[in-house]
Scaffold this active site. Sequence first.
Site, PDB file in Angstrom:
ATOM      1  N   ASP A  88       1.063  -1.198  -0.038  1.00  0.00           N
ATOM      2  CA  ASP A  88       0.235   0.120   0.139  1.00  0.00           C
ATOM      3  C   ASP A  88       0.839   1.506  -0.162  1.00  0.00           C
ATOM      4  OD1 ASP A  88      -2.712  -0.287  -0.135  1.00  0.00           O
ATOM      5  OD2 ASP A  88      -3.170  -0.929   1.923  1.00  0.00           O
ATOM      6  N   GLU A 120      -5.425   4.183  -3.180  1.00  0.00           N
ATOM      7  CA  GLU A 120      -6.861   4.351  -3.173  1.00  0.00           C
ATOM      8  C   GLU A 120      -7.144   5.765  -4.220  1.00  0.00           C
ATOM      9  OE1 GLU A 120      -7.867   4.789   0.988  1.00  0.00           O
ATOM     10  OE2 GLU A 120      -6.951   3.067   1.661  1.00  0.00           O
ATOM     11  N   GLU A 186     -14.046  -2.245  -2.059  1.00  0.00           N
ATOM     12  CA  GLU A 186     -14.503  -2.403  -0.514  1.00  0.00           C
ATOM     13  C   GLU A 186     -15.697  -1.763  -0.237  1.00  0.00           C
ATOM     14  OE1 GLU A 186     -11.192  -1.152   2.016  1.00  0.00           O
ATOM     15  OE2 GLU A 186     -12.504  -1.330   3.922  1.00  0.00           O
TER      16      GLU A 186
END
Length: 275
Positions: A88, A120, A186
């Site tokens: 990440d 993200e 998600e």
Amino acid sequence: MSATAKKRAPMPDDIRAAKGGTPLVSLTAYTTPMAQMMDAHCDFVLVGDSVGMVLHGLPSTLGVTMDMMVMHGQAVARGLASAMMVIDMPFGSYEESPQQAFRNAARLMSETNAGAVKLEGGVEMAPTIAFLVKRGIPVMAHIGLTPQSINTLGGYKVQGRGDAGDTLMADAVAVAEAGAFAVVLEKVPETLADEVTTQVDIPTIGIGASAGCDGQILVVDDMLGMFTAFKAKFVKRYAHLADDGEAAIAAYAEEVRARTFPAAEHVFSDKAPSK
Ligand code: KIV
């Protein structure tokens, strides 16, 4: 692709090619022993910024730093031989510009040996994803509930319900067109996750999404029952290690206080053992 038939760690292109096949299996990992435990069973392992919450006791992922990701990435890499490692990009390390994203992604890749980074964001991050991919950095996208944006999303809510479904679909299409090799969905409604999975030509990796996704991911401490501060609806606990661990520690404490530990088999005599 099957996790048991692999000879080498998959590359991002192998993950992309798994679209529509046997579901991809993934978990997060932050340490060498945990990575070793899952290496034979996962197609890819994510060094997630969830590390901040589950290992460091932070209230959200926002306080996770590049140095933390590098350290945990190096630890996980030591435990993997046959699963690909994705790492990440932490909050603040990529949003400012594609150039900032490249600098930090290159550091994560070169210092940890990760096969890809995850970041993200949807439509707004598509130019950055394209910039990284064109410069040799494979990118996994992450849309829907993006925990680094909880302050603008208003908390850990389901994303993409009602009209917001169109926005989420646009995000999925944008990251796929930008060159992401897979996308994490998600906390989105099941039907929307299924539609996205049909519409985009890269694997969808669900967490709180749908069994129809091309793969699934969970935070390992959640599924092992190690992280117990809260449990999201989408988490299934396959073990209860925090309870087991506390019971073991209580038993040890009792035995130490009762002088029944250490017992004869745990101590040394002054004679060398006979051969
Ligand atoms: O950081 C993380 O663990 C993640 C997964 C929940 C997808 O991003």
